[in-house]
Design a protein around this motif. Sequence first.
Motif, PDB file in Angstrom:
ATOM      1  N   ARG A 187       7.381  78.896   1.163  1.00 35.32           N
ATOM      2  CA  ARG A 187       6.428  78.945   2.271  1.00 35.32           C
ATOM      3  C   ARG A 187       5.204  78.085   1.977  1.00 35.32           C
ATOM      4  NH1 ARG A 187       7.347  80.470   7.216  1.00 35.32           N
ATOM      5  NH2 ARG A 187       8.369  82.365   6.466  1.00 35.32           N
ATOM      6  N   MET A 188       4.633  78.228   0.784  1.00 32.28           N
ATOM      7  CA  MET A 188       3.433  77.459   0.446  1.00 32.28           C
ATOM      8  C   MET A 188       3.729  75.964   0.427  1.00 32.28           C
ATOM      9  SD  MET A 188       1.354  79.759  -2.352  1.00 32.28           S
ATOM     10  CE  MET A 188       2.650  79.782  -3.579  1.00 32.28           C
ATOM     11  N   ALA A 189       4.876  75.591  -0.140  1.00 31.45           N
ATOM     12  CA  ALA A 189       5.227  74.170  -0.192  1.00 31.45           C
ATOM     13  C   ALA A 189       5.459  73.609   1.207  1.00 31.45           C
ATOM     14  CB  ALA A 189       6.466  73.980  -1.060  1.00 31.45           C
ATOM     15  N   ALA A 190       6.161  74.369   2.045  1.00 31.64           N
ATOM     16  CA  ALA A 190       6.417  73.908   3.411  1.00 31.64           C
ATOM     17  C   ALA A 190       5.116  73.745   4.181  1.00 31.64           C
ATOM     18  CB  ALA A 190       7.343  74.883   4.126  1.00 31.64           C
ATOM     19  N   ASN A 191       4.209  74.719   4.042  1.00 32.88           N
ATOM     20  CA  ASN A 191       2.929  74.625   4.734  1.00 32.88           C
ATOM     21  C   ASN A 191       2.113  73.439   4.246  1.00 32.88           C
ATOM     22  OD1 ASN A 191       2.296  78.235   5.046  1.00 32.88           O
ATOM     23  ND2 ASN A 191       3.684  76.896   6.166  1.00 32.88           N
ATOM     24  N   LEU A 192       2.086  73.249   2.917  1.00 28.94           N
ATOM     25  CA  LEU A 192       1.330  72.129   2.355  1.00 28.94           C
ATOM     26  C   LEU A 192       1.904  70.794   2.813  1.00 28.94           C
ATOM     27  CD1 LEU A 192      -0.728  70.762   0.554  1.00 28.94           C
ATOM     28  CD2 LEU A 192       0.688  71.358  -1.438  1.00 28.94           C
ATOM     29  N   ASN A 193       3.217  70.686   2.840  1.00 27.44           N
ATOM     30  CA  ASN A 193       3.820  69.436   3.288  1.00 27.44           C
ATOM     31  C   ASN A 193       3.473  69.160   4.747  1.00 27.44           C
ATOM     32  OD1 ASN A 193       5.497  67.177   2.535  1.00 27.44           O
ATOM     33  ND2 ASN A 193       7.070  67.986   3.890  1.00 27.44           N
ATOM     34  N   ARG A 194       3.476  70.214   5.556  1.00 34.78           N
ATOM     35  CA  ARG A 194       3.136  70.071   6.974  1.00 34.78           C
ATOM     36  C   ARG A 194       1.662  69.702   7.147  1.00 34.78           C
ATOM     37  NH1 ARG A 194       6.331  69.944  11.720  1.00 34.78           N
ATOM     38  NH2 ARG A 194       5.148  70.793  13.451  1.00 34.78           N
ATOM     39  N   ILE A 195       0.798  70.396   6.449  1.00 38.88           N
ATOM     40  CA  ILE A 195      -0.650  70.157   6.565  1.00 38.88           C
ATOM     41  C   ILE A 195      -1.016  68.747   6.124  1.00 38.88           C
ATOM     42  CG2 ILE A 195      -2.870  70.798   5.540  1.00 38.88           C
ATOM     43  CD1 ILE A 195      -1.811  73.717   5.538  1.00 38.88           C
ATOM     44  N   SER A 196      -0.344  68.261   5.081  1.00 40.73           N
ATOM     45  CA  SER A 196      -0.691  66.948   4.517  1.00 40.73           C
ATOM     46  C   SER A 196      -0.013  65.788   5.233  1.00 40.73           C
ATOM     47  CB  SER A 196      -0.317  66.910   3.027  1.00 40.73           C
ATOM     48  OG  SER A 196       1.096  66.986   2.862  1.00 40.73           O
ATOM     49  N   GLY A 197       0.798  66.081   6.239  1.00 44.56           N
ATOM     50  CA  GLY A 197       1.500  65.007   6.933  1.00 44.56           C
ATOM     51  C   GLY A 197       2.694  64.490   6.165  1.00 44.56           C
ATOM     52  N   GLY A 198       3.398  65.390   5.456  1.00 46.57           N
ATOM     53  CA  GLY A 198       4.603  64.999   4.736  1.00 46.57           C
ATOM     54  C   GLY A 198       4.343  64.278   3.437  1.00 46.57           C
ATOM     55  N   ARG A 199       3.246  64.620   2.757  1.00 45.78           N
ATOM     56  CA  ARG A 199       2.872  63.893   1.541  1.00 45.78           C
ATOM     57  C   ARG A 199       3.209  64.625   0.249  1.00 45.78           C
ATOM     58  NH1 ARG A 199      -3.096  62.435   1.428  1.00 45.78           N
ATOM     59  NH2 ARG A 199      -3.518  63.916   3.107  1.00 45.78           N
ATOM     60  N   LEU A 200       3.947  65.723   0.307  1.00 46.23           N
ATOM     61  CA  LEU A 200       4.170  66.538  -0.883  1.00 46.23           C
ATOM     62  C   LEU A 200       5.409  66.111  -1.663  1.00 46.23           C
ATOM     63  CD1 LEU A 200       3.430  69.018  -2.639  1.00 46.23           C
ATOM     64  CD2 LEU A 200       4.892  70.383  -1.121  1.00 46.23           C
ATOM     65  N   ILE A 201       5.261  66.044  -2.987  1.00 44.23           N
ATOM     66  CA  ILE A 201       6.369  65.943  -3.933  1.00 44.23           C
ATOM     67  C   ILE A 201       6.251  67.135  -4.868  1.00 44.23           C
ATOM     68  CG2 ILE A 201       7.347  64.642  -5.866  1.00 44.23           C
ATOM     69  CD1 ILE A 201       6.364  62.095  -4.493  1.00 44.23           C
ATOM     70  N   LEU A 202       7.318  67.908  -4.995  1.00 45.04           N
ATOM     71  CA  LEU A 202       7.274  69.107  -5.807  1.00 45.04           C
ATOM     72  C   LEU A 202       7.976  68.852  -7.136  1.00 45.04           C
ATOM     73  CD1 LEU A 202       6.001  71.869  -5.163  1.00 45.04           C
ATOM     74  CD2 LEU A 202       8.291  72.727  -4.680  1.00 45.04           C
ATOM     75  N   GLY A 203       7.168  68.579  -8.163  1.00 44.53           N
ATOM     76  CA  GLY A 203       7.709  68.528  -9.517  1.00 44.53           C
ATOM     77  C   GLY A 203       7.832  69.946 -10.046  1.00 44.53           C
ATOM     78  N   VAL A 204       8.977  70.265 -10.643  1.00 39.93           N
ATOM     79  CA  VAL A 204       9.240  71.653 -11.039  1.00 39.93           C
ATOM     80  C   VAL A 204       9.725  71.717 -12.480  1.00 39.93           C
ATOM     81  CG1 VAL A 204       9.761  72.388  -8.685  1.00 39.93           C
ATOM     82  CG2 VAL A 204      11.612  71.522 -10.126  1.00 39.93           C
ATOM     83  N   GLY A 205       9.491  72.874 -13.112  1.00 36.04           N
ATOM     84  CA  GLY A 205       9.939  73.075 -14.481  1.00 36.04           C
ATOM     85  C   GLY A 205      10.136  74.544 -14.774  1.00 36.04           C
ATOM     86  N   VAL A 206      10.663  74.828 -15.962  1.00 34.13           N
ATOM     87  CA  VAL A 206      10.980  76.214 -16.330  1.00 34.13           C
ATOM     88  C   VAL A 206       9.828  76.910 -17.040  1.00 34.13           C
ATOM     89  CG1 VAL A 206      13.423  75.663 -16.511  1.00 34.13           C
ATOM     90  CG2 VAL A 206      12.001  75.605 -18.571  1.00 34.13           C
ATOM     91  N   GLY A 207       8.885  76.167 -17.617  1.00 31.97           N
ATOM     92  CA  GLY A 207       7.771  76.760 -18.326  1.00 31.97           C
ATOM     93  C   GLY A 207       8.019  76.911 -19.814  1.00 31.97           C
TER      94      GLY A 207
END
Length: 291
Positions: free
Chosen positions: A90-110
């Motif tokens: 939800r947060m990623a989708a909202n951020l991508n929408r708010i920013s005009g499709g500018r999000l890249i989600l780098g992910v890791g296990v920690g």
Amino acid sequence: MRIGVNVPNFGPGTDPDVLRRWARTVEALGYDLLMISDHVVVTPDVAEQYPAPFYEPFTTLSWLAGVTERVMLGTSVLIVPYRHPLLTARMAANLNRISGGRLILGVGVGWARQEFAALGVPFERRGRLTDDHLRAMRAAWADEEDYRAGTIPLWVGGNGDAGLRRAVRLGEAWHPLRMTLPWLRGAVDRLKAVADELERPVPALTPRIVLRLTDAPVTGPERLAGEGTAEQILDDLEELRLLGSETVVLDPFGSDPAETFHPQTAWRALATVADLWPRTPATRERSDHDT
């Protein structure tokens, strides 16, 4: 080849004004991407590398989206097991929408055992949890009527074989962090072999390297990519381009928390790279064509 910057969203010298200045500097210098890191609890093991205060990535990137116009925004990397996958989706989708499709989600296990314990997440299951969460996030984003996520690329971090395999199975790109070039050459061969084994496409290569500009050349087998004179750094970028990197992220933070009081030092190094890359019209034409 695009070039991004990993911005320190932590440390005693970091505050909202500094973060805003970082974002506007990165965009004004012409960089393509701004990324920040992720921690939720600054436990002692986290504080050794990422001292407080720590600005949470979704909140921070949402704010920075409003003070920038062009630059892509991302995480390097979001620790996937720390949050419920539907919350992250939800947060990623909202951020991508708010920013005009500018999000890249780098992910890791920690990696921070004490932080996992503080959050009540089993450290030993972090790999399996990451895989399950990423699948759940993709399933959520498929509900376009609800999430309206658009296209959110997943860059999978992790320098080990587990990270390579996860990138092939679940990511658009493999996002290794801070390495030597000889190591990366061998790792790229392993990445292709894993893709062949799993009968999957080879993910894009999007490494994050250090940026440490020195007056004298840095020599020796342990020299990290992005470390040395301006000429050495430019040579590294060219080799990364030839290795097939679609994006390279520069990380100017060393290890001293006092650096966060003087971001101008990092900005000068970034300005030097921005002024010199691409180095020649021929390189510029090749880079434009590849992009």
